[in-house]
Design a protein around this motif. Structure first.
Motif, short mmCIF file in Angstrom:
data_model
loop_
_atom_site.label_atom_id
_atom_site.label_comp_id
_atom_site.label_asym_id
_atom_site.label_seq_id
_atom_site.Cartn_x
_atom_site.Cartn_y
_atom_site.Cartn_z
N SER A 157 0.85 -1.20 0.00
CA SER A 157 0.00 0.00 0.00
C SER A 157 0.89 1.25 0.00
O SER A 157 2.08 1.17 0.33
N SER A 158 0.28 2.40 -0.30
CA SER A 158 1.12 3.61 -0.34
C SER A 158 1.52 4.03 1.09
O SER A 158 2.52 4.72 1.28
N GLY A 159 0.77 3.57 2.08
CA GLY A 159 1.13 3.88 3.47
C GLY A 159 2.33 3.09 3.96
O GLY A 159 2.98 3.48 4.94
N GLY A 209 -4.95 8.37 1.88
CA GLY A 209 -3.75 9.13 2.19
C GLY A 209 -3.80 10.61 1.86
O GLY A 209 -3.59 11.46 2.73
N GLN A 210 -4.11 10.93 0.59
CA GLN A 210 -4.10 12.35 0.20
C GLN A 210 -5.21 13.11 0.92
O GLN A 210 -5.04 14.27 1.29
N TYR A 211 -6.34 12.44 1.10
CA TYR A 211 -7.46 13.05 1.83
C TYR A 211 -7.02 13.38 3.27
O TYR A 211 -7.27 14.46 3.79
N LYS A 263 6.73 19.70 7.10
CA LYS A 263 7.04 20.82 6.20
C LYS A 263 5.79 21.28 5.49
O LYS A 263 5.52 22.47 5.36
N LYS A 264 5.03 20.30 4.98
CA LYS A 264 3.80 20.60 4.24
C LYS A 264 2.82 21.38 5.13
O LYS A 264 2.25 22.38 4.71
N ALA A 265 2.65 20.88 6.36
CA ALA A 265 1.66 21.48 7.26
C ALA A 265 2.11 22.88 7.69
O ALA A 265 1.29 23.80 7.76
N ASP A 314 -1.55 24.57 -7.35
CA ASP A 314 -1.31 24.79 -5.92
C ASP A 314 0.01 24.15 -5.49
O ASP A 314 0.75 24.69 -4.67
N HIS A 315 0.29 22.99 -6.07
CA HIS A 315 1.54 22.29 -5.79
C HIS A 315 2.72 23.17 -6.22
O HIS A 315 3.69 23.35 -5.47
N GLU A 316 2.58 23.74 -7.41
CA GLU A 316 3.64 24.61 -7.95
C GLU A 316 3.81 25.85 -7.06
O GLU A 316 4.93 26.24 -6.70
#
Ligand code: COA
Length: 464
Positions: A157-159, A209-211, A263-265, A314-316
């Motif tokens: 899984s991706s997790g 995951g992304q959610y 970092k993202k948060a 948004d990612h960019e």
């Protein structure tokens, strides 16, 4: 009355999967793990360990280090999302183990429960025990709050690339040497969600995951809004024109399911805070693009994630924002040291925020920063979902604790698992007596009963 964290100890299992081995065997680019997620090694439990063992080992360390006897402890709380019993609390297993060392009945007076709300439950336990102390109920005793988890996801899984295991214990009292919590500012948000959950009988979670990434940031931001109001109304912090609440936090510790999530948060929170301020115009000029808006700005998380054009833009935008000097300064000074332990150990669910706190103290101290009086903000998140934002101030006697911190020596010598060993452990193919490393001066699991009348009873021993 002051109340907060007097000392902190960790117990990390000594087996690990290396990110390079993981990537090779799963056909992934190793750079995705190391740079994309910030995962270098993931701690894995041995065949003779469970989350109760990890918790008991952490408790023993903090008690021995501080020469505490069971009489000094008034409460022992365990927060976990790796529970293996629907009724018997993990505390009782841990007390049982500790009494093998301190004597039968030695913890009889001590209260406590197991708390559950995915990764945020340890923060609720800290808050409740802090208030127990503030209310004068502790009568000179300390509380132990243990956060202990095994982050294990389905094979393939991706997790699976964000696993880990370990326990952190915090000793709380009314004369904390490390950190005193700010009173009356703890803020929460809560919402019925299915971003990550583990139905009865299932060992691994069901994850979107992304959610969950996006929900985490939204919920923490909501809690931060409420924290801001409390901080201003309680008079704890005076906010000047053009300032954000984050300017008043010297350090920010975020929940770390993998280190780059911090970092993202942080980028998400800083971006939302700065958007209201005069400094934002300069940042936009530096970035050189307009801030993207979703097609349906009032839409659901699904509609935002499904808006591919917005997500790409948004990612960019986020990437460019995180490269600005202004953001880099915030990142380097307030967050970066908290991420170091996570890259070496992986996801600890309830314990990851507090491993980050410990990491921040150790590595900031090593940089030569004087931490006395610094305000630390915490962004805690648990799927399902709830967030908690709170803060505390580093105390004058912090050096007594922090100068001896040494992550590598506290983890001890580690064994890099072969892929075959990893798979056998993951699929629970080994019995406790087939453990991969020999443990010394530790609690280990020796038996899980399968007889009808005593099914699930666990036996532990302290390995001298
Ligand atoms: N080189 C460098 N970076 C790479 C890369 C490569 N070859 N391939 C991907 N990446 C980057 C991506 O750009 C992304 O970074 P970004 O978030 O800064 O854009 C990062 O690596 C992760 O890649 P992504 O494609 O988003 O990964 P994924 O969708 O396969 O899985 C999780 C990531 C976190 C969703 C997944 O591991 C998961 O479900 N984990 C469990 C749930 C969880 O932890 N939730 C968090 C909230 S509690």
């Amino acid at each position: 009355m002051a109340a907060g964290i007097d000392d902190i100890a960790i117990y990390i299992p000594r087996l690990y999967v290396d990110a390079a081995d993981f990537a090779e065997n799963r056909g992934l680019d190793p750079v995705k793990l190391q740079k994309g997620l910030g995962v270098s090694q993931m701690a894995i439990v041995d065949a003779n360990q469970d989350p109760a063992c990890l918790a008991a080992n952490a408790c023993l360390r903090i008690m021995q280090k501080n020469n505490l006897s069971p009489d000094d402890i008034g409460r022992l709380y365990i927060s976990t999302e790796s529970a293996f019993d629907e009724s018997k609390a993990m505390n009782s297993y841990v007390i049982g183990m500790l009494e093998q060392v301190y004597g039968q009945g030695s913890f009889e007076h001590c209260g406590g429960v197991e708390t559950k709300f995915a990764c945020v439950s340890g923060s609720y336990a800290l808050y409740d025990n802090t208030n127990w102390i503030r209310a004068g109920e502790a009568e000179g005793k300390h509380a132990l709050v243990v956060v202990s988890d095994i982050a294990k996801y389905d094979m393939g899984s991706s997790g699976e690339m964000t696993q880990g295991a370990g326990a952190v214990v915090m000793l709380l009292n009314d004369k904390p040497r490390l950190l005193a919590f700010d009173p009356k500012v703890t803020a929460t948000s809560i919402k019925d969600e299915y971003d990550f959950y583990r139905p009865f009988g299932k060992e691994t979670p069901i994850v979107h995951g992304q959610y969950s990434n996006l929900l985490y940031m939204i919920q923490v931001r909501k809690a931060l809004e409420s924290y801001k109001k409390k901080v201003v109304s309680s008079g704890l912090i005076k906010m000047e024109q053009g300032e954000t609440i984050l300017d008043h936090m010297d350090y920010i510790n975020m929940h770390l399911p993998y280190s780059n999530m911090g970092k993202k948060a942080l980028a998400y929170l800083v971006r939302h805070e700065w958007r209201q301020l005069p400094r934002w115009k300069k940042i936009l000029d530096e970035i050189g693009m307009k801030e993207p808006i979703p097609k349906d700005p009032r839409g659901t998380i699904e509609s935002v994630l499904g808006d591919e054009e917005f997500m790409a833009k948004d990612h960019e935008f986020t990437k460019l924002f995180t490269k600005t000097q202004e953001y880099q300064e915030v990142y380097e000074s307030k967050l970066s040291s908290s991420l170091i332990a996570s890259t070496m150990i992986g996801n600890l669910y309830t314990a990851s925020l507090y491993l980050g706190f410990r990491s921040s103290l150790e590595f900031e101290y090593q940089k030569g920063v004087d931490l006395e009086g610094k305000r630390i903000g915490f962004g805690s998140y648990g799927s399902g979902s709830s967030a908690m934002v709170f803060s505390g101030v580093v105390q004058p006697s912090y050096k007594e604790i922090v100068r001896d911190m040494n992550l590598e020596s506290e983890i001890g010598s580690r064994k890099r698992l072969t892929w075959g060993e990893y798979e056998e452990l993951h699929e629970n193919k080994l019995s406790p007596e087939e453990s991969i490393v020999h443990s010394n001066k530790e609690f280990i699991l020796v038996h899980i009963d399968t007889k009808k009348e005593s099914r699930g009873e666990r036996r532990y021993v302290y390995n001298e």
